[in-house]
Design an enzyme around this catalytic site. Structure first.
Site, PDB file in Angstrom:
ATOM      1  N   ASP A  27      -0.599   9.216  -6.381  1.00  0.00           N
ATOM      2  CA  ASP A  27       0.691   8.553  -6.135  1.00  0.00           C
ATOM      3  C   ASP A  27       1.791   9.117  -7.031  1.00  0.00           C
ATOM      4  OD1 ASP A  27      -0.973   7.081  -4.586  1.00  0.00           O
ATOM      5  OD2 ASP A  27      -0.757   5.202  -5.698  1.00  0.00           O
ATOM      6  N   GLY A  60       0.819  -1.209   0.000  1.00  0.00           N
ATOM      7  CA  GLY A  60       0.000   0.000   0.000  1.00  0.00           C
ATOM      8  C   GLY A  60       0.856   1.263   0.000  1.00  0.00           C
ATOM      9  N   SER A 120       4.526   1.045  -4.651  1.00  0.00           N
ATOM     10  CA  SER A 120       5.752   0.610  -5.313  1.00  0.00           C
ATOM     11  C   SER A 120       5.636   0.803  -6.829  1.00  0.00           C
ATOM     12  CB  SER A 120       6.051  -0.849  -4.981  1.00  0.00           C
ATOM     13  OG  SER A 120       4.900  -1.643  -5.169  1.00  0.00           O
ATOM     14  N   SER A 121       4.427   0.697  -7.374  1.00  0.00           N
ATOM     15  CA  SER A 121       4.305   0.819  -8.836  1.00  0.00           C
ATOM     16  C   SER A 121       4.534   2.266  -9.287  1.00  0.00           C
ATOM     17  CB  SER A 121       2.954   0.300  -9.327  1.00  0.00           C
ATOM     18  OG  SER A 121       1.915   1.032  -8.745  1.00  0.00           O
ATOM     19  N   TYR A 167     -10.338  -2.572  -6.567  1.00  0.00           N
ATOM     20  CA  TYR A 167     -10.094  -1.157  -6.849  1.00  0.00           C
ATOM     21  C   TYR A 167     -10.888  -0.690  -8.072  1.00  0.00           C
ATOM     22  CZ  TYR A 167      -7.572   3.224  -7.345  1.00  0.00           C
ATOM     23  OH  TYR A 167      -7.264   4.555  -7.432  1.00  0.00           O
TER      24      TYR A 167
HETATM   25  C1  GLA Z   1      -4.064   3.771  -4.962  1.00  0.00           C
HETATM   26  C2  GLA Z   1      -4.185   4.593  -6.238  1.00  0.00           C
HETATM   27  C3  GLA Z   1      -4.398   6.090  -5.928  1.00  0.00           C
HETATM   28  C4  GLA Z   1      -5.497   6.314  -4.902  1.00  0.00           C
HETATM   29  C5  GLA Z   1      -5.345   5.365  -3.715  1.00  0.00           C
HETATM   30  C6  GLA Z   1      -6.521   5.409  -2.786  1.00  0.00           C
HETATM   31  O1  GLA Z   1      -2.881   4.096  -4.299  1.00  0.00           O
HETATM   32  O2  GLA Z   1      -3.049   4.445  -7.052  1.00  0.00           O
HETATM   33  O3  GLA Z   1      -4.640   6.801  -7.117  1.00  0.00           O
HETATM   34  O4  GLA Z   1      -6.758   6.178  -5.496  1.00  0.00           O
HETATM   35  O5  GLA Z   1      -5.163   4.008  -4.116  1.00  0.00           O
HETATM   36  O6  GLA Z   1      -6.627   6.627  -2.173  1.00  0.00           O
END
Ligand code: GLA
Length: 389
Positions: A173, A125, A128-129, A223
């Site tokens: 991210d 969480g 890493s990507s 997701y």
């Molecule tokens: C992942 C996604 C983000 C965001 C979060 C949840 O990290 O890459 O864009 O949506 O989940 O807040």
């Protein structure tokens, strides 16, 4: 690790690398799943991430080696073969970036050699990507003098995630990993990309991460289901109010419009998003004024909402939050995409030792093993590391 990656490169490619990079992971303090709904987020970069050593090549080959997946050896591809290939594994992030740059009209002819090693738990969480995408974007940008800004690289990387890898993620991210600064979080409005650096001097208080050790891949998790659900909510709302995103609405608007949404689980998604978006602003102000008690409360509220309304938590994550609160945390929540990964805990520095002791004890009683706990620092985004710093 900087030395280690230099040696790793020499070992694999028989030469010294031209450049060394660090690309961090990220934590979102608050703003769960708001970013693909036009809402605000409050992330920062952490001192866990990926180190890489790289040099440009004179031909069109790309060679990548990861010491975290040594069995895969050096993964190679050529710039005239940029389609997604399952067996290319993580190197698809690199071919995806070249592909995206090609679509945007960049004529890139030369590849690179790259060796990397990281301390980010995959599926933890901590993104890493996005860390990998921004790392490779920086390498391509530098070696080809493309002159891309951090935000441009973030948008390109997001497109790769959305269209090449297949995760309908938002911009959070990539944006923070591209633009993060030491001792600063970023308050980002994801619909306009307006942002503000918020001082995040963690002296009197610490951010502590606990890894649930339940890994999940966003492509396989729910997701994308949440993405589709919120698109559905938006479509219904747009029949009654002129908005571009769900987070254009305020918490009180929920009571005006929820009657148009018939499925109760969609009502819950709607409520989470409008409340969470408002909480992000409150949290940014709390951080600015160093009101850590309020910040902690907001974290806990965000977790409850993620658990009960957005339904992206898990028994293990809920348990970690509970144990953290009993151990003296000011606030605790799951972070990232959900269904696994890590929790973020806000702890008073004076209470850190007792927090660790209590947490470890309670965790051990239940899981018969030690928890994976890390106190994290607020660091800067992806970039080259100079030998002398
Ligand atoms: C992942 C996604 C983000 C965001 C979060 C949840 O990290 O890459 O864009 O949506 O989940 O807040």
């Amino acid at each position: 690790m900087k030395m280690q990656v230099n040696e790793l490169y020499k070992n694999r490619f028989d030469k010294n690398p031209d450049k060394i990079y660090f690309s961090p992971g990220r934590v979102n303090i608050i703003g769960g799943h708001t970013d693909y709904n036009g809402g605000a987020v409050l992330p920062f970069c952490i001192n866990l991430g990926i180190y890489a050593a790289a040099s440009p090549r004179n031909d069109n080959q790309v060679n990548i080696y990861s010491d975290n997946l040594p069995k895969k050896g050096i993964i190679s591809f050529k710039l005239d073969n940029l389609k997604y290939h399952e067996q290319r594994g993580f190197a698809n992030y690199a071919s995806g970036l070249f592909n995206e740059l090609k679509v945007r009209g960049h004529k890139l002819k030369k590849g690179f050699n790259l060796a990397m090693v990281g301390n980010l738990p995959r599926g933890g969480g901590l993104s890493s990507s996005a860390a990998l995408l921004l790392l490779i974007s920086n390498v391509i940008n530098d070696f080809n003098n493309l002159g891309l800004t951090g935000t441009e690289m973030a948008l390109i990387s997001k497109n790769v995630e959305n269209n090449y890898i297949g995760v309908n993620c938002g911009i959070m991210d990539q944006f923070i990993i591209a633009n993060g600064k030491t001792k600063k979080a970023i308050y980002l409005e994801s619909n306009t990309l307006e942002y503000e650096y918020i001082p995040c001097e963690m002296n009197s208080h610490k951010f502590v991460l606990v890894n649930s050790n339940v890994t999940r891949k966003l492509t396989e998790s729910k997701y994308n289901v949440r993405y589709s659900e919120t698109q559905e909510v938006l479509k219904i709302l747009q029949e009654h109010v002129s908005i571009h995103h769900i987070c254009d609405l305020k918490p009180e608007d929920y009571y005006k419009y929820e009657k148009y949404i018939h499925l109760t689980y969609l009502k819950r998604r709607f409520k989470h998003l409008v409340d969470e978006h408002a909480r992000v602003k409150q949290a940014a102000n709390a951080l600015k004024s160093r009101d850590f008690v309020l910040l902690g409360n907001l974290l806990s509220l965000a977790h409850e909402s993620a658990r009960d309304l957005y339904e992206i938590s898990s028994d293990k994550l809920d348990d970690l939050v509970l144990i953290a609160m009993k151990s003296g945390s000011l606030g605790s929540k799951m972070i990232g995409g959900g269904f696994g990964g890590s929790t973020l805990n806000l702890v008073k520095t004076d209470d850190l030792e007792s927090f660790m002791t209590n947490f470890t004890k309670m965790y051990f009683e239940k899981y018969k093993t030690k928890p994976i706990i890390n106190t994290v620092e607020v660091t800067s985004g992806t970039g080259e590391i100079q030998w002398l710093n």
